[in-house]
Design a protein around this motif. Sequence first.
Motif, mmCIF file in Angstrom:
data_model
loop_
_atom_site.group_PDB
_atom_site.id
_atom_site.type_symbol
_atom_site.label_atom_id
_atom_site.label_comp_id
_atom_site.label_asym_id
_atom_site.label_seq_id
_atom_site.Cartn_x
_atom_site.Cartn_y
_atom_site.Cartn_z
ATOM 1 N N HIS A 1 0.819 -1.219 0.000
ATOM 2 C CA HIS A 1 0.000 0.000 0.000
ATOM 3 C C HIS A 1 0.852 1.268 0.000
ATOM 4 N N PHE A 2 2.170 1.086 0.098
ATOM 5 C CA PHE A 2 3.091 2.223 0.074
ATOM 6 C C PHE A 2 4.133 2.077 -1.039
ATOM 7 N N ARG A 3 3.812 1.215 -1.994
ATOM 8 C CA ARG A 3 4.744 0.967 -3.101
ATOM 9 C C ARG A 3 5.001 2.238 -3.902
ATOM 10 N N ASN A 4 3.961 3.029 -4.130
ATOM 11 C CA ASN A 4 4.135 4.269 -4.899
ATOM 12 C C ASN A 4 5.033 5.259 -4.171
ATOM 13 N N TRP A 5 4.905 5.308 -2.844
ATOM 14 C CA TRP A 5 5.774 6.191 -2.061
ATOM 15 C C TRP A 5 7.233 5.768 -2.164
ATOM 16 N N VAL A 6 7.456 4.473 -2.136
ATOM 17 C CA VAL A 6 8.833 3.971 -2.221
ATOM 18 C C VAL A 6 9.427 4.253 -3.594
ATOM 19 N N GLN A 7 8.643 4.042 -4.646
ATOM 20 C CA GLN A 7 9.134 4.327 -5.993
ATOM 21 C C GLN A 7 9.468 5.798 -6.147
ATOM 22 N N TRP A 8 8.600 6.649 -5.614
ATOM 23 C CA TRP A 8 8.829 8.101 -5.651
ATOM 24 C C TRP A 8 10.080 8.469 -4.869
ATOM 25 N N ALA A 9 10.259 7.855 -3.701
ATOM 26 C CA ALA A 9 11.438 8.144 -2.877
ATOM 27 C C ALA A 9 12.711 7.732 -3.602
ATOM 28 N N LYS A 10 12.672 6.613 -4.297
ATOM 29 C CA LYS A 10 13.843 6.174 -5.071
ATOM 30 C C LYS A 10 14.172 7.188 -6.165
ATOM 31 N N GLU A 11 13.158 7.638 -6.864
ATOM 32 C CA GLU A 11 13.362 8.583 -7.962
ATOM 33 C C GLU A 11 13.944 9.900 -7.473
ATOM 34 N N ASN A 12 13.620 10.271 -6.231
ATOM 35 C CA ASN A 12 14.056 11.557 -5.687
ATOM 36 C C ASN A 12 15.185 11.418 -4.660
ATOM 37 N N GLU A 13 15.715 10.207 -4.515
ATOM 38 C CA GLU A 13 16.831 9.932 -3.593
ATOM 39 C C GLU A 13 16.511 10.383 -2.174
ATOM 40 N N LEU A 14 15.366 9.928 -1.691
ATOM 41 C CA LEU A 14 14.899 10.291 -0.357
ATOM 42 C C LEU A 14 14.789 9.067 0.535
ATOM 43 N N GLY A 15 14.994 9.254 1.832
ATOM 44 C CA GLY A 15 14.636 8.233 2.797
ATOM 45 C C GLY A 15 13.195 8.440 3.229
ATOM 46 N N LEU A 16 12.583 7.397 3.791
ATOM 47 C CA LEU A 16 11.221 7.492 4.304
ATOM 48 C C LEU A 16 11.175 7.055 5.768
ATOM 49 N N ASP A 17 10.378 7.737 6.566
ATOM 50 C CA ASP A 17 10.091 7.343 7.941
ATOM 51 C C ASP A 17 8.590 7.120 8.073
ATOM 52 N N PHE A 18 8.164 6.551 9.212
ATOM 53 C CA PHE A 18 6.773 6.098 9.293
ATOM 54 C C PHE A 18 6.213 6.256 10.701
ATOM 55 N N ASN A 19 4.885 6.401 10.757
ATOM 56 C CA ASN A 19 4.160 6.509 12.014
ATOM 57 C C ASN A 19 2.855 5.725 11.922
ATOM 58 N N PRO A 20 2.587 4.810 12.843
ATOM 59 C CA PRO A 20 1.230 4.268 12.912
ATOM 60 C C PRO A 20 0.275 5.396 13.285
ATOM 61 N N THR A 21 -0.963 5.329 12.788
ATOM 62 C CA THR A 21 -1.942 6.395 13.036
ATOM 63 C C THR A 21 -2.960 5.906 14.061
ATOM 64 N N LEU A 22 -2.775 6.323 15.314
ATOM 65 C CA LEU A 22 -3.648 5.877 16.399
ATOM 66 C C LEU A 22 -4.618 6.976 16.808
ATOM 67 N N PHE A 23 -5.175 7.649 15.827
ATOM 68 C CA PHE A 23 -6.181 8.682 16.067
ATOM 69 C C PHE A 23 -7.083 8.732 14.846
ATOM 70 N N SER A 24 -8.134 9.552 14.922
ATOM 71 C CA SER A 24 -9.084 9.691 13.802
ATOM 72 C C SER A 24 -9.588 8.330 13.333
ATOM 73 N N HIS A 25 -10.158 7.573 14.281
ATOM 74 C CA HIS A 25 -10.639 6.225 13.977
ATOM 75 C C HIS A 25 -11.701 5.845 15.006
ATOM 76 N N PRO A 26 -12.730 5.080 14.590
ATOM 77 C CA PRO A 26 -13.778 4.688 15.544
ATOM 78 C C PRO A 26 -13.247 3.984 16.789
ATOM 79 N N LYS A 27 -12.175 3.221 16.638
ATOM 80 C CA LYS A 27 -11.624 2.499 17.788
ATOM 81 C C LYS A 27 -10.732 3.393 18.657
ATOM 82 N N ALA A 28 -10.677 4.678 18.340
ATOM 83 C CA ALA A 28 -9.948 5.631 19.182
ATOM 84 C C ALA A 28 -10.860 6.737 19.691
ATOM 85 N N GLU A 29 -12.168 6.576 19.486
ATOM 86 C CA GLU A 29 -13.111 7.641 19.819
ATOM 87 C C GLU A 29 -13.157 7.959 21.315
ATOM 88 N N GLU A 30 -12.869 6.972 22.148
ATOM 89 C CA GLU A 30 -12.894 7.201 23.594
ATOM 90 C C GLU A 30 -11.609 7.854 24.081
#
Length: 420
Positions: A113-142
């Motif tokens: 699901h992040f293949r396009n980001w990786v291809q773009w990063a390769k083309e632009n010689e960039l590293g990528l970092d990541f964050n799980p998203t534990l907000f804005s979700h029904p299971k985080a409403e409380e």
Amino acid sequence: MKDHRVYEVAKQSFEKWNINVDNVLEQMKKVSISIHCWQGDDIGGFEVNQQELSGGIDVTGDYPGKATTPEQLRGDLEKALSLIPGKHRVNLHAIYAETNGEVVERDEIKPEHFRNWVQWAKENELGLDFNPTLFSHPKAEEGLTLSHPNREIRKFWIDHCNASRKISEYFGKELGTPSLTNIWIPDGYKDIPSDRLTPRKRLKESLDEIFKVETEASYNLDAVESKLFGIGSEAFVVGSHEFYMNYSLANNKLCLLDTGHFHPTEKVSDKLSSMLLYHDQLALHVSRPVRWDSDHVVTLDDELREIGLEIIRNKALDRIKLGLDFFDASINRVAAWTIGTRNMLKSLLYAMLLPHEHLKQLQEDGDFTERLALMEEFKTYPFGAIWDHYCSEMGVPIQESWLHEVKQYEDEVTLKRTTV
């Protein structure tokens, strides 16, 4: 030619203090800042079942032209990167997955699901970092995720974090540079809790379960991020600074300090030297709080300069993973990235152009008069001429000339998004 003469005169000012400006500029070329993607779309993301912002996060302003597709966001990032000297990284959240219109729950996201980001990063010689998203979700409403009393909800977020760590591992393997996975949760209570220990015990157990799943350290680096309070968690946050400082040290994880996540008068710059005594590596999210964790665009203020000074004077540039975290929807978003990142780099260059060993010796000798005098005089040394030369050498606009390119890009690209 005139600009070069200005640079040469400025260079001599610093070199009389045995500061090798050429070496400084070579060192600057190695600096890599992790630039957060979410400034470009107001933390919207691309989930098919997109949720309203929650978890104590708010973005204010309605400046036109925000990115609404992955292609637009990557294009805007490319524009900003073309105005910032050096080679940098891009920091993603899980909500920026591209699932081709399919609803994919967060505990089921995959590297594909992040293949396009990786291809773009390769083309632009960039590293990528990541964050799980534990907000804005029904299971985080409380307002609770990894510390939730419900085991099933905790398990959902544990699985999401591990899915995210595998994506980060994929980034590191594909791009040849380790990816930082940073876990931040919104968990807390609006009013005074009757029990602080139990939620923190559950958070510790959840983190222990997450980190039982091993990843390759050469591809993925794990970090945990604290917070003092948030909207809806004004009285108590489970993942406090003390909690994560101890957890990271006990479990060999990076402790990530966000400059907006402390008391208004508390300075992260003052914490770095103490933390560096006990941690091999640290991570930073540099923001600018204005009375609260408001994530204003980073300016070259006293605290940012002190952060740069602490990193450089303590020879910690290779020990601190530098990232940014601000989101302002009241101004041009490409300009926000450009201003903030250039300022972070300016703070480091400013610090590199000081005679730290001499200043340290003055302090050891008790010569506080000369120490103060020199520290103040260097504030008006011709640092700007060195910065302009560096930008010119790196092929990006000097001074405010970058703003013309942003306005042109706005006219030709971003403003058209609101008229079609």
